[in-house]
Motif scaffolding. Structure first.
Motif, PDB file in Angstrom:
ATOM      1  N   GLY A 155       0.867  12.680   1.449  1.00  0.00           N
ATOM      2  CA  GLY A 155      -1.025  13.170   2.587  1.00  0.00           C
ATOM      3  C   GLY A 155       0.507  13.358   4.115  1.00  0.00           C
ATOM      4  O   GLY A 155       0.108  13.936   5.489  1.00  0.00           O
ATOM      5  N   LEU A 156       1.586  13.699   3.841  1.00  0.00           N
ATOM      6  CA  LEU A 156       2.678  13.524   4.552  1.00  0.00           C
ATOM      7  C   LEU A 156       2.718  15.100   5.960  1.00  0.00           C
ATOM      8  O   LEU A 156       2.727  16.113   4.981  1.00  0.00           O
ATOM      9  CB  LEU A 156       4.104  13.256   4.838  1.00  0.00           C
ATOM     10  N   ARG A 157       2.564  14.966   6.909  1.00  0.00           N
ATOM     11  CA  ARG A 157       2.498  16.203   7.652  1.00  0.00           C
ATOM     12  C   ARG A 157       2.959  16.704   8.469  1.00  0.00           C
ATOM     13  O   ARG A 157       4.411  15.556   8.943  1.00  0.00           O
ATOM     14  CB  ARG A 157       1.118  16.308   8.595  1.00  0.00           C
ATOM     15  N   GLN A 158       3.147  18.087   8.821  1.00  0.00           N
ATOM     16  CA  GLN A 158       4.592  17.884   9.694  1.00  0.00           C
ATOM     17  C   GLN A 158       4.694  17.713  10.968  1.00  0.00           C
ATOM     18  O   GLN A 158       3.646  17.446  11.661  1.00  0.00           O
ATOM     19  CB  GLN A 158       5.037  19.622   9.472  1.00  0.00           C
ATOM     20  N   GLY A 159       5.729  16.458  11.150  1.00  0.00           N
ATOM     21  CA  GLY A 159       5.454  15.991  13.141  1.00  0.00           C
ATOM     22  C   GLY A 159       5.129  15.381  12.962  1.00  0.00           C
ATOM     23  O   GLY A 159       4.892  14.459  14.359  1.00  0.00           O
ATOM     24  N   GLN A 160       4.554  14.327  11.788  1.00  0.00           N
ATOM     25  CA  GLN A 160       4.177  13.301  11.940  1.00  0.00           C
ATOM     26  C   GLN A 160       4.383  12.304  11.867  1.00  0.00           C
ATOM     27  O   GLN A 160       6.019  11.962  11.031  1.00  0.00           O
ATOM     28  CB  GLN A 160       3.017  12.980  10.543  1.00  0.00           C
ATOM     29  N   PRO A 161       5.101  10.809  12.797  1.00  0.00           N
ATOM     30  CA  PRO A 161       5.446  10.000  12.313  1.00  0.00           C
ATOM     31  C   PRO A 161       5.048   8.902  11.009  1.00  0.00           C
ATOM     32  O   PRO A 161       4.219   9.251   9.966  1.00  0.00           O
ATOM     33  CB  PRO A 161       5.258   9.733  13.414  1.00  0.00           C
ATOM     34  N   VAL A 162       6.503   8.386  10.126  1.00  0.00           N
ATOM     35  CA  VAL A 162       6.452   7.485   9.286  1.00  0.00           C
ATOM     36  C   VAL A 162       6.772   6.055   9.880  1.00  0.00           C
ATOM     37  O   VAL A 162       7.625   6.057  10.359  1.00  0.00           O
ATOM     38  CB  VAL A 162       7.414   8.383   7.894  1.00  0.00           C
ATOM     39  N   VAL A 163       5.259   5.092   8.554  1.00  0.00           N
ATOM     40  CA  VAL A 163       6.285   3.486   9.155  1.00  0.00           C
ATOM     41  C   VAL A 163       6.333   3.267   7.407  1.00  0.00           C
ATOM     42  O   VAL A 163       5.416   3.255   6.600  1.00  0.00           O
ATOM     43  CB  VAL A 163       5.512   2.879   9.619  1.00  0.00           C
ATOM     44  N   VAL A 164       7.927   2.740   6.937  1.00  0.00           N
ATOM     45  CA  VAL A 164       8.050   2.710   5.503  1.00  0.00           C
ATOM     46  C   VAL A 164       7.672   0.908   6.101  1.00  0.00           C
ATOM     47  O   VAL A 164       8.830   0.683   6.505  1.00  0.00           O
ATOM     48  CB  VAL A 164       8.566   3.709   4.977  1.00  0.00           C
ATOM     49  N   HIS A 165       7.234   0.237   4.330  1.00  0.00           N
ATOM     50  CA  HIS A 165       7.729  -0.977   4.188  1.00  0.00           C
ATOM     51  C   HIS A 165       7.426  -1.903   2.733  1.00  0.00           C
ATOM     52  O   HIS A 165       6.849  -1.006   2.113  1.00  0.00           O
ATOM     53  CB  HIS A 165       5.838  -1.884   5.474  1.00  0.00           C
ATOM     54  N   ASP A 166       8.332  -2.598   2.782  1.00  0.00           N
ATOM     55  CA  ASP A 166       7.766  -3.883   1.250  1.00  0.00           C
ATOM     56  C   ASP A 166       7.390  -4.428   1.352  1.00  0.00           C
ATOM     57  O   ASP A 166       6.629  -5.099   2.776  1.00  0.00           O
ATOM     58  CB  ASP A 166       8.940  -3.089   0.743  1.00  0.00           C
ATOM     59  N   ASP A 167       7.750  -5.446   1.041  1.00  0.00           N
ATOM     60  CA  ASP A 167       7.591  -6.838   0.324  1.00  0.00           C
ATOM     61  C   ASP A 167       8.449  -8.145   0.279  1.00  0.00           C
ATOM     62  O   ASP A 167       8.492  -8.814   0.137  1.00  0.00           O
ATOM     63  CB  ASP A 167       6.032  -7.587  -0.561  1.00  0.00           C
ATOM     64  N   LEU A 168       9.537  -7.068   0.841  1.00  0.00           N
ATOM     65  CA  LEU A 168      11.023  -8.051   0.896  1.00  0.00           C
ATOM     66  C   LEU A 168      11.920  -7.510   1.147  1.00  0.00           C
ATOM     67  O   LEU A 168      13.195  -7.028   1.279  1.00  0.00           O
ATOM     68  CB  LEU A 168      11.589  -7.888  -1.124  1.00  0.00           C
ATOM     69  N   GLY A 169      11.755  -7.938   2.342  1.00  0.00           N
ATOM     70  CA  GLY A 169      12.646  -7.281   3.923  1.00  0.00           C
ATOM     71  C   GLY A 169      12.551  -5.986   4.073  1.00  0.00           C
ATOM     72  O   GLY A 169      13.498  -5.656   4.310  1.00  0.00           O
ATOM     73  N   ASN A 170      12.317  -4.898   3.454  1.00  0.00           N
ATOM     74  CA  ASN A 170      12.241  -3.433   2.954  1.00  0.00           C
ATOM     75  C   ASN A 170      13.913  -3.380   2.951  1.00  0.00           C
ATOM     76  O   ASN A 170      14.125  -2.645   2.837  1.00  0.00           O
ATOM     77  CB  ASN A 170      12.897  -3.330   5.666  1.00  0.00           C
ATOM     78  N   THR A 171      14.702  -4.528   1.953  1.00  0.00           N
ATOM     79  CA  THR A 171      15.267  -3.847   1.364  1.00  0.00           C
ATOM     80  C   THR A 171      15.259  -2.771   0.228  1.00  0.00           C
ATOM     81  O   THR A 171      15.890  -1.871  -0.314  1.00  0.00           O
ATOM     82  CB  THR A 171      16.033  -5.342   0.872  1.00  0.00           C
ATOM     83  N   ALA A 172      13.496  -2.629   0.141  1.00  0.00           N
ATOM     84  CA  ALA A 172      13.294  -1.219  -1.359  1.00  0.00           C
ATOM     85  C   ALA A 172      13.272  -0.294  -0.056  1.00  0.00           C
ATOM     86  O   ALA A 172      13.314   1.219  -0.680  1.00  0.00           O
ATOM     87  CB  ALA A 172      12.482  -2.360  -1.851  1.00  0.00           C
ATOM     88  N   ALA A 173      11.991  -0.668   0.984  1.00  0.00           N
ATOM     89  CA  ALA A 173      11.528   0.453   2.092  1.00  0.00           C
ATOM     90  C   ALA A 173      12.941   0.817   2.202  1.00  0.00           C
ATOM     91  O   ALA A 173      12.236   3.057   2.622  1.00  0.00           O
ATOM     92  CB  ALA A 173      10.948  -0.187   2.468  1.00  0.00           C
ATOM     93  N   ALA A 174      13.852   0.565   2.571  1.00  0.00           N
ATOM     94  CA  ALA A 174      14.813   1.818   3.176  1.00  0.00           C
ATOM     95  C   ALA A 174      15.490   2.234   2.231  1.00  0.00           C
ATOM     96  O   ALA A 174      15.452   3.543   3.309  1.00  0.00           O
ATOM     97  CB  ALA A 174      16.038   0.180   2.940  1.00  0.00           C
ATOM     98  N   ARG A 175      15.283   2.783   1.364  1.00  0.00           N
ATOM     99  CA  ARG A 175      15.455   3.814   0.299  1.00  0.00           C
ATOM    100  C   ARG A 175      14.424   4.634   1.167  1.00  0.00           C
ATOM    101  O   ARG A 175      15.040   6.317   1.604  1.00  0.00           O
ATOM    102  CB  ARG A 175      14.919   3.478  -0.822  1.00  0.00           C
ATOM    103  N   ALA A 176      13.301   5.096   1.518  1.00  0.00           N
ATOM    104  CA  ALA A 176      12.309   5.619   1.745  1.00  0.00           C
ATOM    105  C   ALA A 176      12.826   5.860   3.501  1.00  0.00           C
ATOM    106  O   ALA A 176      12.438   6.876   3.799  1.00  0.00           O
ATOM    107  CB  ALA A 176      10.845   5.327   1.928  1.00  0.00           C
ATOM    108  N   TRP A 177      13.391   5.360   3.606  1.00  0.00           N
ATOM    109  CA  TRP A 177      13.554   5.302   5.740  1.00  0.00           C
ATOM    110  C   TRP A 177      15.279   6.506   5.141  1.00  0.00           C
ATOM    111  O   TRP A 177      14.588   7.275   5.598  1.00  0.00           O
ATOM    112  CB  TRP A 177      13.725   4.528   6.117  1.00  0.00           C
TER     113      TRP A 177
END
Length: 283
Positions: free
Chosen positions: A85-107
């Motif tokens: 559902g990501l729209r052009q110009g929309q901010p994104v916040v990513v997270h996981d449940d492990l200190g963001n060590t996995a979510a950082a791939r999305a970042w």
């Protein structure tokens, strides 16, 4: 949300979600040896968050040349991002449940692909829980398709040859656990050890006890102690290019630019022509 920020606090996210232009929240629940990220998400997640599967949406199929988590093709990533559902110009916040060590791939991927406002939820899901903010369960309806257009090149990237060069003329950081760097254990990849010349800098040391990033001052000292202050260029690798992105986020907070070796040790160690060093020293 500022484009220069790497992290968003739970308070900032709570307020942004209540605003007229809420960010897209991506839940990247993944851990090595735990294939049940979607189940964890279904049990409890931040209201409105969209689950992202790291293995299938943030990586291409594994190969000896690309490693265990090769970067996805840009067209496939754009298709996935529109599905979130990501729209052009929309901010994104990513997270996981492990200190963001996995979510950082999305970042890293979204920053690489030109999404300007993408941040990590500092402290990950644990910080949201600790703040006693609401969670929901179940699988939400599919979001309305987004229209984001992705373009490669927003962050620097290198291959095995570039990583070898960085190890000799710049600074190459190994983000894996120290015992893997030393070659004492190797649970998943073809050979033990590290890229000759690389310096050990385990990803877990980027975080405070509560799972939030250390302060910019402490992170800067951490990386300067490993040679970042004098290095003309900095590169990072890990096992398969996932937690290395977390290291790049930490380096960014500390004021350093860094290049990702996406294939990381999983690709390097699969090539018998590439040397491996063992022990606590770089070479």
């Amino acid at each position: 949300m500022s484009t220069s920020r790497v992290t968003t606090t739970v308070t900032q996210l709570r307020d942004a979600l209540a605003s007229g232009q809420p960010p897209l929240v991506l839940d990247v629940r993944w851990a090595l040896g735990d294939p049940y990220g979607r189940d964890h998400y279904t049990d409890a997640h931040i209201p409105g968050a969209v689950y992202v599967d790291l293995d299938t949406e943030l990586a291409a199929p594994p190969s000896p040349e690309g490693g265990r988590h090769p970067l996805p093709r840009l067209a496939e990533l754009q298709k996935a991002a529109r599905g979130w559902g990501l729209r052009q110009g929309q901010p994104v916040v990513v997270h996981d449940d492990l200190g963001n060590t996995a979510a950082a791939r999305a970042w890293w991927l979204l920053r690489y692909a030109g999404v300007a406002e993408v941040t990590l939820l500092d402290g990950a899901l644990g910080a949201w829980r600790a703040a006693q903010l609401p969670l929901e369960s179940g699988i939400p309806v599919d979001p309305e398709p987004g229209d984001v257009v992705l373009r490669a090149g927003g962050l620097p990237l290198t291959d095995a040859d570039g990583a070898a060069e960085l190890a000799s003329v710049g600074l190459l950081l190994d983000a894996r656990a120290a015992e893997r760097y030393r070659g004492e254990v190797e649970p998943v990849d073809p050979r033990a050890g590290h890229i000759p010349g690389a310096v050990s800098a385990p990803t877990g040391e980027n975080l405070a006890a509560d799972g939030t990033f250390l302060s910019p001052e402490l992170l800067r000292k951490r990386f300067e102690d490993r040679g970042a202050g004098e290095a003309s260029r900095i590169g990072v690798y890990c096992g398969s290019g996932v937690t290395a992105a977390h290291q790049i986020a930490a380096l960014t907070i500390a004021g350093f630019d860094a290049t990702l070796f996406a294939g990381s040790w999983s690709a390097w160690s699969a090539d018998p022509t590439r040397p491996a060093a063992t022990g606590p020293e770089p070479s």
